[in-house]
Design a protein around this motif. Structure first.
Motif, PDB file in Angstrom:
ATOM      1  N   ASP A  48       0.819  -1.206   0.000  1.00 55.79           N
ATOM      2  CA  ASP A  48       0.000   0.000   0.000  1.00 55.79           C
ATOM      3  C   ASP A  48       0.859   1.265   0.000  1.00 55.79           C
ATOM      4  N   SER A  49       0.336   2.290  -0.654  1.00 50.57           N
ATOM      5  CA  SER A  49       0.927   3.617  -0.587  1.00 50.57           C
ATOM      6  C   SER A  49       0.343   4.327   0.632  1.00 50.57           C
ATOM      7  N   ILE A  50       1.207   4.751   1.560  1.00 47.94           N
ATOM      8  CA  ILE A  50       0.777   5.222   2.875  1.00 47.94           C
ATOM      9  C   ILE A  50       1.192   6.675   3.091  1.00 47.94           C
ATOM     10  N   LEU A  51       0.281   7.467   3.617  1.00 47.69           N
ATOM     11  CA  LEU A  51       0.573   8.836   4.047  1.00 47.69           C
ATOM     12  C   LEU A  51       0.377   8.918   5.550  1.00 47.69           C
ATOM     13  N   ILE A  52       1.397   9.396   6.260  1.00 42.17           N
ATOM     14  CA  ILE A  52       1.307   9.587   7.706  1.00 42.17           C
ATOM     15  C   ILE A  52       1.232  11.076   8.004  1.00 42.17           C
ATOM     16  N   SER A  61       6.950   5.599  11.639  1.00 44.14           N
ATOM     17  CA  SER A  61       7.313   5.414  10.231  1.00 44.14           C
ATOM     18  C   SER A  61       8.453   4.421  10.080  1.00 44.14           C
ATOM     19  N   GLY A  62       9.491   4.576  10.896  1.00 44.30           N
ATOM     20  CA  GLY A  62      10.630   3.666  10.834  1.00 44.30           C
ATOM     21  C   GLY A  62      10.258   2.247  11.196  1.00 44.30           C
ATOM     22  N   ASP A  63       9.418   2.100  12.218  1.00 45.14           N
ATOM     23  CA  ASP A  63       8.996   0.757  12.636  1.00 45.14           C
ATOM     24  C   ASP A  63       8.157   0.087  11.554  1.00 45.14           C
ATOM     25  N   MET A  64       7.271   0.865  10.918  1.00 44.99           N
ATOM     26  CA  MET A  64       6.468   0.301   9.843  1.00 44.99           C
ATOM     27  C   MET A  64       7.347  -0.076   8.651  1.00 44.99           C
ATOM     28  N   TYR A  65       8.328   0.761   8.354  1.00 41.63           N
ATOM     29  CA  TYR A  65       9.254   0.463   7.259  1.00 41.63           C
ATOM     30  C   TYR A  65       9.987  -0.841   7.526  1.00 41.63           C
ATOM     31  N   ASN A  66      10.471  -0.995   8.737  1.00 40.97           N
ATOM     32  CA  ASN A  66      11.186  -2.217   9.102  1.00 40.97           C
ATOM     33  C   ASN A  66      10.287  -3.442   9.077  1.00 40.97           C
ATOM     34  N   ALA A  67       8.980  -3.220   9.229  1.00 39.50           N
ATOM     35  CA  ALA A  67       8.017  -4.327   9.182  1.00 39.50           C
ATOM     36  C   ALA A  67       7.594  -4.667   7.753  1.00 39.50           C
ATOM     37  N   GLY A  68       8.126  -3.914   6.775  1.00 39.57           N
ATOM     38  CA  GLY A  68       7.858  -4.248   5.381  1.00 39.57           C
ATOM     39  C   GLY A  68       7.006  -3.264   4.606  1.00 39.57           C
ATOM     40  N   TYR A  69       6.598  -2.156   5.250  1.00 39.95           N
ATOM     41  CA  TYR A  69       5.812  -1.124   4.566  1.00 39.95           C
ATOM     42  C   TYR A  69       6.787  -0.066   4.028  1.00 39.95           C
ATOM     43  N   HIS A  70       7.070  -0.099   2.744  1.00 36.55           N
ATOM     44  CA  HIS A  70       8.164   0.701   2.203  1.00 36.55           C
ATOM     45  C   HIS A  70       7.726   1.914   1.402  1.00 36.55           C
ATOM     46  N   ALA A  71       6.425   2.076   1.152  1.00 37.49           N
ATOM     47  CA  ALA A  71       5.935   3.247   0.409  1.00 37.49           C
ATOM     48  C   ALA A  71       5.262   4.198   1.385  1.00 37.49           C
ATOM     49  N   ILE A  72       6.065   4.945   2.126  1.00 36.58           N
ATOM     50  CA  ILE A  72       5.547   5.799   3.195  1.00 36.58           C
ATOM     51  C   ILE A  72       5.908   7.253   2.939  1.00 36.58           C
ATOM     52  N   THR A  73       4.901   8.093   2.848  1.00 37.75           N
ATOM     53  CA  THR A  73       5.071   9.543   2.761  1.00 37.75           C
ATOM     54  C   THR A  73       4.702  10.132   4.117  1.00 37.75           C
ATOM     55  N   ASN A  74       5.533  11.019   4.632  1.00 41.07           N
ATOM     56  CA  ASN A  74       5.321  11.626   5.946  1.00 41.07           C
ATOM     57  C   ASN A  74       5.180  13.138   5.809  1.00 41.07           C
ATOM     58  N   ILE A  75       4.223  13.717   6.533  1.00 42.25           N
ATOM     59  CA  ILE A  75       4.124  15.175   6.563  1.00 42.25           C
ATOM     60  C   ILE A  75       4.038  15.664   8.008  1.00 42.25           C
ATOM     61  N   ASP A  76       4.505  16.880   8.210  1.00 45.52           N
ATOM     62  CA  ASP A  76       4.369  17.578   9.491  1.00 45.52           C
ATOM     63  C   ASP A  76       4.465  19.063   9.182  1.00 45.52           C
ATOM     64  N   TYR A  77       3.830  19.886   9.990  1.00 44.36           N
ATOM     65  CA  TYR A  77       3.903  21.313   9.704  1.00 44.36           C
ATOM     66  C   TYR A  77       5.135  21.975  10.291  1.00 44.36           C
ATOM     67  N   SER A 111      -4.506   9.749  -4.198  1.00 38.05           N
ATOM     68  CA  SER A 111      -3.062   9.475  -4.221  1.00 38.05           C
ATOM     69  C   SER A 111      -2.637   8.302  -3.356  1.00 38.05           C
ATOM     70  N   PHE A 112      -3.422   7.955  -2.322  1.00 38.58           N
ATOM     71  CA  PHE A 112      -2.945   6.998  -1.325  1.00 38.58           C
ATOM     72  C   PHE A 112      -3.958   5.894  -1.047  1.00 38.58           C
ATOM     73  N   ASP A 113      -3.419   4.714  -0.746  1.00 41.33           N
ATOM     74  CA  ASP A 113      -4.252   3.603  -0.293  1.00 41.33           C
ATOM     75  C   ASP A 113      -4.621   3.756   1.174  1.00 41.33           C
ATOM     76  N   VAL A 114      -3.702   4.312   1.960  1.00 46.08           N
ATOM     77  CA  VAL A 114      -3.904   4.463   3.404  1.00 46.08           C
ATOM     78  C   VAL A 114      -3.409   5.837   3.837  1.00 46.08           C
TER      79      VAL A 114
END
Length: 244
Positions: A48-52, A61-77, A111-114
């Motif tokens: 899945d394509s993921i936006l956090i 984000s890092g923990d999810m990446y290590n668990a196999g979720y590699h399409a992660i977009t992160n935003i913060d203001y 744009s995103f699955d999740v």
């Protein structure tokens, strides 16, 4: 806690977060990934394509990446946060970081699955004195964010909201036909219960949630202006003091 602000309103101030992120290395509101991993594995596919949203300096984000979720977009203001986290995870291909407001997501439609948030909306609601009477300003903020989230979800995509807010109160915000999603929830935690809401794009509200929406609309039309009761304005730890 070392980084608690002097007043709750600081949680909505980007300057507070910029300063906090310059000294704080890591903090996870509502527990780390391992606490709710068993729930997310039922919701999110590895491809899945993921936006956090409001990623902060959380290890999620890092923990999810290590668990196999590699399409992660992160935003913060906070630009400070994004700079630090982008450098920290520079060796993680597929992980991207962007300074952005949740009310104005700079992504195309679908744009995103999740799309996932953990305590980000809780922080937005930090100054609310009662879960029964959310101010018009905060309601507008939340509505703008949820509208953008719905827009950026693909058909069948899931908005995952992790919060301490009980269903009785949080469903009042999420169960709206115009967002074009269904609402369900689960929970985790021992001693203190946290909730995981899953909104699936393109599914209808359940009869129960549709009835709730109609009830709230009728109440809004007939409700007189209320006078809020006096309460202390600045409880230090908002997560322990409000139940939105």
């Amino acid at each position: 806690m070392e980084h608690l602000p002097d007043k709750n309103s600081s949680y909505k101030d980007v300057a507070y977060w910029d300063e906090r992120y310059t000294t704080e290395q890591h903090y996870d509101w509502l527990g780390g990934f391992s606490k709710f991993q068993h729930l997310l594995e039922k919701i999110i596919k590895k491809e899945d394509s993921i936006l956090i949203l409001g990623c902060g300096n959380s290890g999620l984000s890092g923990d999810m990446y290590n668990a196999g979720y590699h399409a992660i977009t992160n935003i913060d203001y906070s630009s400070v946060c994004i700079g630090l986290m982008s450098a920290r995870y520079s060796s993680h291909p597929g992980m991207t970081w962007h300074q952005m407001d949740v009310r104005q997501l700079s992504f195309p439609d679908a744009s995103f699955d999740v799309i996932l948030e953990k305590a980000t909306l809780d922080a937005i609601m930090v100054e609310e004195k009662s879960p029964w009477e959310v101010t018009p300003e905060t309601l507008c903020f939340i509505h703008q964010a949820l509208t953008e989230i719905s827009r950026c979800l693909r058909p069948g995509g899931r908005f995952v909201s992790i919060t301490f807010a009980q269903p009785f109160f949080r469903k009042r915000l999420y169960a709206r036909t115009e967002y074009n999603w269904s609402v369900r929830h689960d929970s985790y935690g021992e001693g203190f219960e946290y909730f995981v809401y899953v909104m699936t794009k393109g599914e209808q509200l359940s009869p129960e949630d549709a009835a709730l929406e109609n009830k709230l609309l009728e109440e809004f039309k007939s409700q007189p202006t209320s006078i809020p009761t006096h309460q202390d304005e600045d409880d230090n730890d908002f997560l322990s003091n409000i139940n939105l």
